[in-house]
Scaffold this motif. Structure first.
Motif, short mmCIF file in Angstrom:
data_model
loop_
_atom_site.label_atom_id
_atom_site.label_comp_id
_atom_site.label_asym_id
_atom_site.label_seq_id
_atom_site.Cartn_x
_atom_site.Cartn_y
_atom_site.Cartn_z
N PRO B 78 8.44 66.07 93.98
CA PRO B 78 9.64 65.59 93.30
C PRO B 78 9.45 64.15 92.84
CG PRO B 78 10.19 66.66 95.39
CD PRO B 78 8.72 66.49 95.38
N MET B 79 10.06 63.83 91.70
CA MET B 79 9.97 62.46 91.18
C MET B 79 11.33 62.05 90.61
SD MET B 79 6.22 62.23 89.34
CE MET B 79 6.55 63.41 88.04
N LYS B 80 11.58 60.74 90.68
CA LYS B 80 12.81 60.21 90.10
C LYS B 80 12.48 59.06 89.15
CE LYS B 80 13.87 56.68 93.56
NZ LYS B 80 14.83 56.12 94.52
N ARG B 81 13.45 58.73 88.30
CA ARG B 81 13.28 57.63 87.36
C ARG B 81 14.68 57.08 87.07
NH1 ARG B 81 10.74 59.16 81.62
NH2 ARG B 81 12.74 60.20 81.49
N ALA B 82 14.78 55.77 86.87
CA ALA B 82 16.08 55.18 86.57
C ALA B 82 16.58 55.68 85.22
CB ALA B 82 15.98 53.66 86.55
N GLU B 98 15.06 63.37 99.59
CA GLU B 98 15.66 62.38 98.71
C GLU B 98 16.08 63.01 97.38
OE1 GLU B 98 13.35 58.83 97.88
OE2 GLU B 98 14.94 58.01 96.63
N ALA B 99 15.24 63.92 96.88
CA ALA B 99 15.56 64.59 95.61
C ALA B 99 16.87 65.37 95.75
CB ALA B 99 14.43 65.51 95.20
N LEU B 100 17.00 66.08 96.87
CA LEU B 100 18.22 66.87 97.07
C LEU B 100 19.42 65.96 97.29
CD1 LEU B 100 16.70 69.68 99.33
CD2 LEU B 100 17.42 69.90 96.94
N ASP B 101 19.20 64.83 97.96
CA ASP B 101 20.29 63.85 98.12
C ASP B 101 20.80 63.39 96.76
OD1 ASP B 101 20.09 63.97 100.85
OD2 ASP B 101 18.93 62.11 101.07
N ILE B 102 19.85 63.07 95.86
CA ILE B 102 20.24 62.57 94.53
C ILE B 102 21.01 63.65 93.77
CG2 ILE B 102 19.34 61.88 92.26
CD1 ILE B 102 16.97 60.57 93.80
N LEU B 103 20.44 64.87 93.78
CA LEU B 103 21.08 65.95 93.03
C LEU B 103 22.48 66.23 93.57
CD1 LEU B 103 20.53 67.91 90.70
CD2 LEU B 103 19.49 69.50 92.33
N PHE B 447 23.53 62.12 83.75
CA PHE B 447 22.43 62.51 84.63
C PHE B 447 21.77 63.76 84.08
CE2 PHE B 447 20.97 64.89 88.48
CZ PHE B 447 20.02 63.98 88.91
N ASN B 448 20.44 63.74 84.00
CA ASN B 448 19.68 64.92 83.57
C ASN B 448 18.58 65.21 84.59
OD1 ASN B 448 21.02 65.35 81.07
ND2 ASN B 448 19.74 63.80 80.07
N ALA B 449 18.40 66.48 84.91
CA ALA B 449 17.34 66.87 85.85
C ALA B 449 16.64 68.11 85.35
CB ALA B 449 17.94 67.11 87.24
N ALA B 450 15.44 68.37 85.88
CA ALA B 450 14.65 69.52 85.44
C ALA B 450 13.84 70.07 86.60
CB ALA B 450 13.71 69.12 84.31
N LEU B 465 15.38 63.10 87.08
CA LEU B 465 14.87 63.71 88.31
C LEU B 465 14.11 64.97 87.91
CD1 LEU B 465 15.13 63.87 91.54
CD2 LEU B 465 16.97 65.50 91.10
N VAL B 466 12.96 65.22 88.55
CA VAL B 466 12.24 66.46 88.27
C VAL B 466 11.75 67.06 89.59
CG1 VAL B 466 10.07 65.22 87.75
CG2 VAL B 466 10.40 67.56 86.93
N LEU B 467 11.90 68.39 89.68
CA LEU B 467 11.48 69.13 90.88
C LEU B 467 10.27 70.00 90.52
CD1 LEU B 467 15.05 70.29 92.02
CD2 LEU B 467 13.81 68.21 92.66
N PRO B 468 9.24 70.04 91.39
CA PRO B 468 8.01 70.77 91.07
C PRO B 468 8.12 72.27 91.34
CG PRO B 468 7.78 69.70 93.20
CD PRO B 468 9.17 69.37 92.72
#
Lengths: 111, 785
Positions: B78-82, B98-103, B447-450, B465-468
């Motif tokens: 998982p990766m995040k970016r401002a 952390e990724a799940l916390d953000i989402l 907010f955008n995620a993939a 945010l991106v999830l592998p």
């Protein structure tokens, strides 16, 4: 001297490139500039009023017809994966008979 | 099949699996063995000769599996970016927690401040995501706003909806003996005498789970082809009849073929009397739609249409496959209606060697739609589904992408605040029409995620945010061809390779669901989930399926005689009249003509003649390649080596007149936009038509904005308008607009910057952007009457 020939019933070859990729994996050919077998394309052109469009896969000097697979009773990697099932490794003595069965549009290679 | 799905073979471990995706393909479920060493490293993949459908064969995309698995470009964690850094390569590795916390935090914030309907989920095509993306929207984010987002939902949806309305059955498919273990040798089976391939290139596309090279199997067994395609495909070069129509005029071809079959009395009277509703009305509608009428519209010689119609109708059994080209036109519902009518009146439905039908009843297909229960009814009522203009569409399960873009831009009746990209790279020319409009609208989101396997232009440009996601060789799963709508087998997908931190789509659904809506996600593992789904229909579970490898379902022909096509078990079809409706009993309620008609494409030599003066060529797009799946595989060396460049195919005479040589960089331009591809000179297209490939971006180029891996340079979808859809809300002109072409120096000449993009003044269904004149609307129909 090889014991088999590669017979390609090219009237059914769809140009799918599976033989190229299967060979690359089997022979572990890392360089994209080298190949064990490669497609040639002819057409589409009108010849005497009919469309002519054929692919033929041509084996290179890196091809040993998957000698080790043949020894295990398996098909060469290109033949095994050919989507059109238009490739065969045929024992040399049986080639004339097989050609007669397949009819027009067939190529034979002894790479 | 071998009884052991996992075993040691010499120094290696061999795992049997059935393929789906990622990397991308439709649910064909090809059988294969994946070999690893004792440390779990990939060694090789080999086709499983005992698989009933693929029989050992594998296509190049599977044969390059090692390059996919070990690609340095994979997203591995998982990766995040401002948010302020969108477009910059400032991604930071984070943990799953952390990724799940953000989402969780972002979704709950949007729920509370704006409501769940302001979250939009974009679903990709073909991949396993087709099953697992809608539940992420409905049962995790609790939003009703989710769709595959081609304009007019122009892939599969239009055909399945037309089939639902008129046929009351799942996906009508060519009978290739796929249900039978002994396949073509089964005594119940007959080889089709003629197969119509209508707007379809199945060898390359393996559409929706159909095994493409089954066409070759059948040609060897005597089937002849009728190919309806603007391109001389390789199959068309071998066809008994090639109806080389002007792109987008399929309905005119269909009406003319019906005219021949009905006026020459070549149809199956007994079947029509018992099972077809509206034959007289149809006969009246097509009475003057002669092949000569169609010749002027379609550019196809009348004798070719007449000959093909006669051959098809007088050689029972024959069959039809319908392709994406039926979906990618404003008039597609009518093209589909005429095609189904042709097969129906000839008596080819659900007979050996004809068209197989099934009741759409898949266990996972049902679960997918039943997750709608987790959307609050008041929220569901706010779905953006074009219910006023296109009530037929609003009866379906998805939001309407064309209206969604308008809403994102205008923020009326509400603003969207979050987008989630589920296995889709829509700004690269695969999905979005007018992609720059979409890009600008999506930049506004809070907010955008993939979730995906590779860094794509969409993720680099838009996401925070991106999830592998793991590949199919790295996870357990189930593959079901046709997504449950005509499913000849269930295949077991068995993990052979350690996925590292990547997870499968269903695993991601479950862990996100447990954070946001635990009641919908009671399962702890993917295996538990599959057991629960399988047990809704069978008395065995996922581990039994692993042992079976493939479970072929039972099949009966002529189910309509046996009460097997209706939930009430009465004979007939699952339509209001109980018959196949060649004249619809319900279209009138949707404001649609109950009979098929022809209307010109929105931009064509005849509907916009003044545009055609400057842009004289008909542009068709999207023909497929053996070595890629839409925008996927561009970074896989052995596949890219086969097709290194985007190609626009030009007839030799046209190329000569324009001074274009093979390999030249060619700009393709129309009033909406421009892009650059390289010239492929071939008789594959006629002189007045060019074909441009889609899905191109350049993973080897600079990823940061504005370049975004070169995604705007060869982006043929910049030439395709949004919101030129049919009255049913489906179908859009991805394969039939106008263009001009001219030689340029390189790809840069096609580049553009979305920040400088000027949005059209009007966004509604009647708009044609950038000053082109108004197109024909569905009110101006019945061309030639």
């Amino acid at each position: 001297m090889k014991t088999h020939a590669l017979v390609i019933d090219y009237k059914y070859c769809t140009g799918c490139h599976s033989c190229e990729l299967a060979c690359r994996q089997e022979k572990q050919i890392a360089s994209q500039d080298e190949w064990g077998i490669k497609l040639a394309e002819f057409g589409p052109e009108k010849l005497a009023g009919e469309w002519y469009w054929n692919y033929v896969a041509v084996p290179s000097s890196l091809c040993d017809l998957c000698e080790s697979r043949l020894a295990e009773g398996k098909k060469p990697a290109c033949v095994h994966h050919c989507l059109a099932k238009c490739m065969e490794a045929v024992p040399l003595a049986e080639v004339p008979t097989r050609l007669a069965e397949l009819g027009d549009g067939v190529a034979v290679f002894m790479p | 099949m071998d009884a052991e799905w996992k075993k040691e073979v010499g120094d290696l471990i061999r795992v049997r699996t059935c393929g789906w995706s990622p990397p991308g393909d439709h649910p064909v479920g090809c059988g294969m063995f994946i070999y690893t060493d004792k440390d779990g490293n990939f060694v090789k993949v080999e086709g499983d000769p005992d698989h009933p459908i693929s029989q050992g064969r594998l296509c190049p995309r599977c044969l390059a599996m090692g390059e996919f698995l070990n690609s340095p470009d994979r997203i591995k964690y998982p990766m995040k970016r401002a948010r302020a850094d969108r477009g910059k390569d400032t991604w930071e590795r984070i943990t799953w927690d952390e990724a799940l916390d953000i989402l969780e935090r972002e979704v709950k914030k949007i729920w509370e401040e704006y409501g769940p309907e302001t979250i939009y989920l974009f679903q990709g095509t073909g991949r396993e995501a087709t099953l697992y993306a809608p539940p992420m929207a409905q049962a995790c984010f609790k939003t009703p706003n989710c769709s595959f987002s081609m304009s007019g939902g122009s892939c599969y949806g239009p055909r399945t909806v037309v089939a639902d309305f008129l046929l009351g059955a799942g996906y009508p498919e060519l009978d290739y003996a796929a249900y039978f273990p002994d396949r073509y040798d089964d005594p119940r089976y007959e080889v089709p005498k003629y197969i119509i391939l209508w707007g379809k290139s199945p060898l390359q596309s393996n559409p929706d789970g159909f095994y493409g090279h089954a066409i070759i199997d059948l040609m060897k067994r005597g089937s002849k082809l009728i190919v309806i395609d603007p391109r001389l495909t390789w199959l068309a070069s071998r066809a008994a009849f090639h109806i080389q129509l002007r792109p987008g005029t399929d309905a005119a071809v269909g009406l003319a073929m019906l005219n021949v079959v009905l006026t020459e009395d070549l149809y199956d009277h007994e079947f029509c009397e018992n099972w077809v509703f509206g034959v007289e009305e149809l006969a009246e509608r097509v009475a003057d739609k002669t092949p000569e009428w169609a010749e002027d519209i379609t550019w196809v010689p009348a004798e070719v249409i007449r000959g093909a119609a006669r051959a098809f109708a007088t050689n029972a059994p024959s069959s039809i496959m319908w392709g994406l080209a039926i979906d990618t036109q404003q008039n597609g519902a009518q093209a589909g209606q005429s095609l189904l009518a042709l097969a129906a009146i000839c008596g080819y439905m659900d007979v050996p060697g004809g068209i197989t039908l099934s009741l759409p009843s898949s266990f996972m297909g049902r679960w997918r739609f039943e997750t709608a229960q987790y959307v609050d009814p008041e929220t569901m009522a706010k779905r953006i589904d074009a219910k006023e203009d296109h009530p037929a569409y609003a009866c379906g399960p998805f939001a309407h992408p064309d209206e969604v873009l308008t809403v994102m831009e205008t923020e009326e009746p509400y603003a969207f605040h979050m987008a989630y990209f589920y296995a889709t790279n829509p700004i690269s020319p695969t999905v979005y029409a007018e992609p720059e409009r979409w890009y600008n609208a999506l930049m506004k989101m809070d907010f955008n995620a993939a979730q995906d396997c590779f860094m794509t232009p969409t993720i680099m440009g838009l996401c925070d945010l991106v999830l592998p996601v793991s590949g199919f060789a790295e996870h357990d799963g189930v593959v079901l061809p046709h997504f449950g709508r005509n499913t000849h087998f269930l295949g077991a997908m068995n993990a052979a390779i350690d996925p590292g931190e990547a997870k499968s789509d269903i695993e991601i659904d479950m862990i996100v669901g447990k954070r946001l809506n635990p009641e919908a996600w009671p399962w702890e593992t993917a295996e538990e989930f599959f057991n629960a789904q399988i047990r809704t229909q069978y008395d065995w579970d996922f581990n039994d399926l692993r042992d079976m490898g493939v479970f072929q379902q039972n099949f009966e022909y002529r189910k309509y005689e046996k009460g097997m096509l209706r939930p009430d078990s009465e004979p007939g079809f699952n339509t209001p009249t109980g018959m196949i409706e060649v004249c619809s009993s319900i279209y009138d309620d949707f404001g649609e003509d109950e009979l098929p008609y022809f209307m010109e494409p929105a931009m064509s030599p005849y509907s916009t003649p003044d545009v055609a003066e400057e842009y004289p060529l008909v542009l068709t797009t999207g023909g497929r390649d053996f070595v890629s799946f839409h925008s996927e595989h561009r970074q896989i060396p052995s596949l890219r080596n086969v097709t290194p460049d985007p190609l626009v195919t030009i007839n030799p005479a046209t190329a000569r007149a324009l001074g274009i040589n093979a390999g030249d960089y060619v700009c393709i331009e129309n009033p909406l936009g421009k892009c650059v591809e390289r010239a492929r000179i071939s008789n594959e297209v006629p002189e007045r038509v060019v074909h441009a490939t889609h899905g191109w971006w350049y993973p080897e180029e600079e990823g940061e904005a504005p370049n975004l891996f070169g995604t705007w340079k060869s982006n043929v979808n910049k030439l395709i308008p949004m919101y030129k859809v049919g009255k049913l809300g489906y179908g859009a002109p991805y394969k039939n607009v106008l263009c001009k072409i001219y030689k340029v120096d390189g790809y840069e000449a096609g580049n553009s910057n979305p920040a400088e993009y000027e949005p059209p003044a009007s966004r509604g269904p009647e708009s044609m952007t950038k000053g082109a004149p108004a197109p024909l609307s569905y009110e101006v129909k019945h061309q030639g009457e």
